[in-house]
Motif scaffolding. Structure first.
Motif, PDB file in Angstrom:
ATOM      1  N   LEU A   1      52.517 -89.459-133.536  1.00 32.65           N
ATOM      2  CA  LEU A   1      52.124 -90.020-134.760  1.00 32.65           C
ATOM      3  C   LEU A   1      53.579 -90.813-135.310  1.00 32.65           C
ATOM      4  O   LEU A   1      54.260 -90.000-135.467  1.00 32.65           O
ATOM      5  N   CYS A   2      53.372 -92.003-135.980  1.00 30.67           N
ATOM      6  CA  CYS A   2      54.432 -92.498-136.419  1.00 30.67           C
ATOM      7  C   CYS A   2      53.986 -92.616-138.011  1.00 30.67           C
ATOM      8  O   CYS A   2      53.072 -93.130-138.198  1.00 30.67           O
ATOM      9  N   TRP A   3      54.575 -91.500-138.795  1.00 30.79           N
ATOM     10  CA  TRP A   3      54.281 -91.506-140.043  1.00 30.79           C
ATOM     11  C   TRP A   3      55.550 -91.798-140.998  1.00 30.79           C
ATOM     12  O   TRP A   3      56.658 -91.305-140.733  1.00 30.79           O
ATOM     13  N   TYR A   4      55.175 -92.096-142.242  1.00 33.10           N
ATOM     14  CA  TYR A   4      56.423 -92.581-143.136  1.00 33.10           C
ATOM     15  C   TYR A   4      57.324 -91.229-143.339  1.00 33.10           C
ATOM     16  O   TYR A   4      58.334 -91.379-143.729  1.00 33.10           O
ATOM     17  N   ALA A   5      56.662 -89.807-143.129  1.00 32.00           N
ATOM     18  CA  ALA A   5      57.416 -88.936-143.758  1.00 32.00           C
ATOM     19  C   ALA A   5      58.600 -88.465-142.458  1.00 32.00           C
ATOM     20  O   ALA A   5      59.480 -87.694-142.933  1.00 32.00           O
ATOM     21  N   LEU A   6      58.516 -89.076-141.295  1.00 32.19           N
ATOM     22  CA  LEU A   6      59.542 -88.982-140.233  1.00 32.19           C
ATOM     23  C   LEU A   6      59.936 -87.447-140.104  1.00 32.19           C
ATOM     24  O   LEU A   6      60.897 -87.106-140.172  1.00 32.19           O
ATOM     25  N   ARG A   7      58.787 -86.769-139.815  1.00 34.14           N
ATOM     26  CA  ARG A   7      59.200 -85.271-139.492  1.00 34.14           C
ATOM     27  C   ARG A   7      59.508 -85.002-138.084  1.00 34.14           C
ATOM     28  O   ARG A   7      58.723 -85.060-137.234  1.00 34.14           O
ATOM     29  N   ALA A   8      60.521 -84.269-137.823  1.00 33.93           N
ATOM     30  CA  ALA A   8      61.093 -83.925-136.624  1.00 33.93           C
ATOM     31  C   ALA A   8      59.937 -83.324-135.777  1.00 33.93           C
ATOM     32  O   ALA A   8      59.856 -83.341-134.504  1.00 33.93           O
ATOM     33  N   ASN A   9      59.444 -82.577-136.406  1.00 33.24           N
ATOM     34  CA  ASN A   9      58.431 -81.289-135.699  1.00 33.24           C
ATOM     35  C   ASN A   9      57.358 -81.892-135.322  1.00 33.24           C
ATOM     36  O   ASN A   9      56.430 -81.064-134.755  1.00 33.24           O
ATOM     37  N   GLU A  10      56.942 -83.290-135.621  1.00 35.88           N
ATOM     38  CA  GLU A  10      55.869 -83.955-135.190  1.00 35.88           C
ATOM     39  C   GLU A  10      56.229 -84.506-133.825  1.00 35.88           C
ATOM     40  O   GLU A  10      55.463 -85.262-133.583  1.00 35.88           O
ATOM     41  N   TYR A  11      57.297 -84.542-133.236  1.00 40.46           N
ATOM     42  CA  TYR A  11      57.666 -84.859-132.162  1.00 40.46           C
ATOM     43  C   TYR A  11      57.926 -84.085-131.031  1.00 40.46           C
ATOM     44  O   TYR A  11      58.888 -83.111-131.202  1.00 40.46           O
ATOM     45  N   SER A  12      57.393 -84.012-129.870  1.00 37.74           N
ATOM     46  CA  SER A  12      57.504 -83.194-128.693  1.00 37.74           C
ATOM     47  C   SER A  12      58.593 -83.154-127.889  1.00 37.74           C
ATOM     48  O   SER A  12      58.975 -82.373-127.388  1.00 37.74           O
ATOM     49  N   TYR A  13      58.947 -84.519-127.571  1.00 41.22           N
ATOM     50  CA  TYR A  13      59.626 -84.885-126.303  1.00 41.22           C
ATOM     51  C   TYR A  13      60.903 -85.576-127.006  1.00 41.22           C
ATOM     52  O   TYR A  13      60.900 -86.544-127.558  1.00 41.22           O
ATOM     53  N   TRP A  14      62.147 -85.287-126.460  1.00 38.74           N
ATOM     54  CA  TRP A  14      63.278 -85.608-127.185  1.00 38.74           C
ATOM     55  C   TRP A  14      64.325 -85.887-126.023  1.00 38.74           C
ATOM     56  O   TRP A  14      64.331 -85.334-124.996  1.00 38.74           O
ATOM     57  N   GLY A  15      65.198 -86.903-126.306  1.00 42.57           N
ATOM     58  CA  GLY A  15      66.350 -87.480-125.429  1.00 42.57           C
ATOM     59  C   GLY A  15      67.553 -86.805-126.079  1.00 42.57           C
ATOM     60  O   GLY A  15      67.798 -86.330-127.070  1.00 42.57           O
ATOM     61  N   GLN A  16      68.457 -87.285-125.004  1.00 44.03           N
ATOM     62  CA  GLN A  16      69.941 -86.742-125.543  1.00 44.03           C
ATOM     63  C   GLN A  16      70.431 -87.657-126.532  1.00 44.03           C
ATOM     64  O   GLN A  16      69.770 -88.627-126.700  1.00 44.03           O
ATOM     65  N   GLY A  17      71.314 -87.349-127.494  1.00 42.53           N
ATOM     66  CA  GLY A  17      71.848 -88.443-128.338  1.00 42.53           C
ATOM     67  C   GLY A  17      72.643 -89.342-128.020  1.00 42.53           C
ATOM     68  O   GLY A  17      73.414 -89.148-126.850  1.00 42.53           O
ATOM     69  N   THR A  18      72.882 -90.336-128.789  1.00 40.53           N
ATOM     70  CA  THR A  18      74.112 -91.231-128.463  1.00 40.53           C
ATOM     71  C   THR A  18      74.878 -91.320-129.965  1.00 40.53           C
ATOM     72  O   THR A  18      74.378 -91.384-130.874  1.00 40.53           O
ATOM     73  N   GLN A  19      76.154 -91.291-129.745  1.00 36.85           N
ATOM     74  CA  GLN A  19      77.019 -91.088-130.832  1.00 36.85           C
ATOM     75  C   GLN A  19      77.474 -92.382-131.598  1.00 36.85           C
ATOM     76  O   GLN A  19      77.758 -93.605-130.848  1.00 36.85           O
ATOM     77  N   VAL A  20      77.084 -92.459-132.934  1.00 39.91           N
ATOM     78  CA  VAL A  20      77.408 -93.879-133.651  1.00 39.91           C
ATOM     79  C   VAL A  20      78.603 -93.218-134.721  1.00 39.91           C
ATOM     80  O   VAL A  20      78.289 -92.708-135.586  1.00 39.91           O
ATOM     81  N   THR A  21      79.562 -94.151-134.377  1.00 37.10           N
ATOM     82  CA  THR A  21      81.013 -93.420-135.443  1.00 37.10           C
ATOM     83  C   THR A  21      81.219 -95.047-136.222  1.00 37.10           C
ATOM     84  O   THR A  21      81.751 -96.024-135.551  1.00 37.10           O
ATOM     85  N   VAL A  22      81.220 -94.937-137.394  1.00 35.96           N
ATOM     86  CA  VAL A  22      81.497 -95.986-138.501  1.00 35.96           C
ATOM     87  C   VAL A  22      82.821 -95.703-139.033  1.00 35.96           C
ATOM     88  O   VAL A  22      82.894 -94.815-139.895  1.00 35.96           O
ATOM     89  N   SER A  23      83.643 -96.459-138.685  1.00 34.51           N
ATOM     90  CA  SER A  23      85.095 -96.627-139.158  1.00 34.51           C
ATOM     91  C   SER A  23      85.326 -97.387-140.459  1.00 34.51           C
ATOM     92  O   SER A  23      84.767 -98.633-140.646  1.00 34.51           O
ATOM     93  N   SER A  24      85.953 -97.072-141.362  1.00 32.92           N
ATOM     94  CA  SER A  24      86.447 -97.847-142.511  1.00 32.92           C
ATOM     95  C   SER A  24      87.643 -98.553-142.538  1.00 32.92           C
ATOM     96  O   SER A  24      88.448 -98.284-141.414  1.00 32.92           O
TER      97      SER A  24
END
Length: 124
Positions: free
Chosen positions: A101-124
């Protein structure tokens, strides 16, 4: 086997843009919601955005509304997250996940399958 592969992260200056991709396989793309989550250094994981076809819905965490746009390409079973006007607080590891379910609360425990992450770094 369900797989999600996030990519597109990088080092960007404040005000810049990135497009993250989440390539999926192993499940019926239209039957699942796909969400983006991020974990900033020292913080807990938080939901950023999600998209689903059934029902047709997108949702965004309040702080990213107007800067982040989620979309999907059914032909490629891929979900994108366009990030504009990047801020330093957007720095973190971004994960995509599949759930029921895509719901506005965006709860991680409602998602069963996960991918590896991708790093985002924002420099000032």
């Amino acid at each position: 086997e369900v797989q999600l592969q996030a990519s597109g992260g990088g080092l960007v200056q404040v005000g810049g843009s990135l497009r993250l991709s989440c390539a999926t396989s192993g499940f019926a793309f239209d039957d699942y919601a796909v969400g983006w989550f991020r974990r900033a250094p020292g913080n807990e994981r938080e939901g950023v955005s999600c998209i689903s076809s059934k029902p047709n819905r997108t949702a965004y965490e309040t702080s990213v509304k107007g800067r982040f746009t989620i979309s999907s390409d059914r032909a490629k079973n891929t979900v994108y997250l366009q990030i504009n006007n990047l801020k330093s607080e957007d720095t973190g590891v971004y994960y995509c996940a599949a759930g029921n379910l895509c719901w506005y609360a965006l709860r991680a425990n409602e998602y069963s399958y996960w991918g590896q992450g991708t790093q985002v770094t924002v420099s000032s």
